[in-house]
Enzyme design. Structure first.
Site, PDB file in Angstrom:
ATOM      1  CB  SER A   1      -0.861  -0.008   1.274  1.00  0.00           C
ATOM      2  OG  SER A   1      -1.443   1.263   1.500  1.00  0.00           O
TER       3      SER A   1
ATOM      4  CE1 TYR B   1      -3.818  -2.055   5.255  1.00  0.00           C
ATOM      5  CE2 TYR B   1      -3.263   0.242   4.837  1.00  0.00           C
ATOM      6  CZ  TYR B   1      -3.616  -1.007   4.376  1.00  0.00           C
ATOM      7  OH  TYR B   1      -3.755  -1.224   3.027  1.00  0.00           O
TER       8      TYR B   1
HETATM    9  C1  8X3 Z   1      -4.874   1.779   1.691  1.00  0.00           C
HETATM   10  C2  8X3 Z   1      -4.616   2.910   0.791  1.00  0.00           C
HETATM   11  O1  8X3 Z   1      -4.700   5.468   0.615  1.00  0.00           O
HETATM   12  O2  8X3 Z   1      -6.212   4.362   2.173  1.00  0.00           O
HETATM   13  O3  8X3 Z   1      -4.010   0.737   1.408  1.00  0.00           O
HETATM   14  O4  8X3 Z   1      -3.865   4.444   2.658  1.00  0.00           O
HETATM   15  S1  8X3 Z   1      -4.865   4.369   1.593  1.00  0.00           S
END
Ligand code: 8X3
Length: 251
Positions: free
Chosen positions: A136, A149
Site C-alpha cells: 500500500s 496497518y
Molecule cells: C490503503 C490505501 O490510501 O487508504 O491501502 O492508505 S490508503
C-alpha cells in the site's frame, strides 16, 4: 501450457477482479478466501476448469497445507502467487486502538502472507514463477490512523525487496504493488461497515477501482521473463501528499 495463478482473498475487491482479469488473459486460477459462497459464485461465473475454489481462513496454517494438498492435478503447479488477502481495521489513533484489531492485521497481513509465500516458493522456483504482493502507499507514507496497518504494509514492501535478493538466479520475479485510495469493500471492513463513511471518503475523489489494480497485476505478471517490476505505487489523480502535521501549544 496454461499458466496458473494462486490469488489469496479472491472473494472480493482486487482479488475477485484479478481472477476475472487473469481468466480473460487465458490463465487458470486457484482462488482462496473464507467466504465459500462467494468462491462458489466465482466458480460458476468463470468455470470450474478455470477457477479452483479453496475456502479457508488464511490465518490457519494447517488449513493452507490441507488446501494445497487437495489441489487437483490440473491446478497443482503455480506460476504466480498473488498475496492479496489483507485488511485494515480502524482509523483512530494508536493510543485508543484495539489491540485485538492490531493482532488481526498482523496475523493476516504479515504472518499469513509469510506462511503462504513460504509454502508456495518451492513451486515457483520449479516454474520460474512470480510473487506479487499487495502492499500500500501506507507502507511509505504515514498518515493519522495508519499506525499498525501502515507497519504491516511496510513489512510487505520490504519483504518483497528481500525476496528479490534471495531469489536471484532462480528466475523467480517479485513485485510489491502499492495502491492508494481504491473503492472496495476494504473501506467497509476498515470502518466496521459504516456506509456513510464509505460514501463520504469516495465522494468526488474518483478513486481507483479494483479493475485498475487487476490490470496492473496482469501487466506485471505478463512481462517478459527477464523483466522484474520491483514495485509500483499508484494513486487516483485526486489523491496526493499533504503537509507535515504541526501541533502548536496554546502559550
Ligand atoms: C490503503 C490505501 O490510501 O487508504 O491501502 O492508505 S490508503
Amino acid at each position: 501450457m496454461t499458466k496458473t495463478v494462486l490469488i489469496t482473498g479472491a472473494t472480493a475487491g482486487f482479488g475477485a477482479a484479478a481472477a476475472r482479469r487473469f481468466v480473460a488473459g487465458g490463465w487458470q486460477i486457484i482462488g482462496t478466501g473464507r467466504r465459500a459462497e462467494r468462491l462458489a459464485a466465482l466458480t460458476e461465473e468463470l468455470g470450474a476448469d478455470r477457477f479452483h475454489a479453496a475456502a479457508f481462513d488464511i490465518r490457519d496454517a494447517a488449513a493452507i497445507d490441507a488446501a494445497l494438498a487437495a489441489l487437483p492435478p490440473a491446478f497443482a503447479g503455480v506460476d504466480c502467487l498473488i498475496n492479496n488477502a489483507g485488511l485494515a481495521l480502524g482509523t483512530g489513533p494508536a493510543q485508543t486502538s484495539s489491540l485485538n484489531e492490531w493482532q488481526t492485521m498482523i496475523d493476516t497481513n504479515v504472518t499469513a502472507l509469510a506462511t503462504m509465500t513460504h509454502r508456495i516458493l518451492p513451486l515457483l522456483v520449479e516454474r520460474r514463477g512470480a510473487v506479487i504482493n499487495l502492499s500500500s502507499v501506507a507502507a511509505s507514507y504515514p498518515y493519522p490512523g495508519g499506525n499498525i496497518y501502515g507497519g504491516t504494509k511496510a513489512f510487505v514492501r520490504q519483504f518483497s525487496l528481500g525476496l528479490r535478493s534471495d531469489l536471484i538466479g532462480t528466475g523467480v520475479r517479485v513485485c510489491s504493488i502499492e495502491p492508494g485510495m481504491c473503492e472496495s469493500e476494504f473501506t467497509l471492513v476498515r470502518t466496521g461497515g459504516d456506509q456513510a463513511a464509505y460514501d463520504k471518503l469516495y465522494q468526488g475523489a474518483h478513486p481507483l477501482q479494483s479493475e485498475d489494480i487487476a490490470d496492473t497485476l496482469f501487466w506485471v505478471a505478463t512481462q517478459p521473463p527477464h523483466v522484474n517490476i520491483n514495485s509500483i505505487e499508484l494513486m487516483p489523480v485526486n489523491q496526493a501528499f499533504g503537509p507535515f502535521l504541526v501541533h502548536r501549544d496554546a502559550n
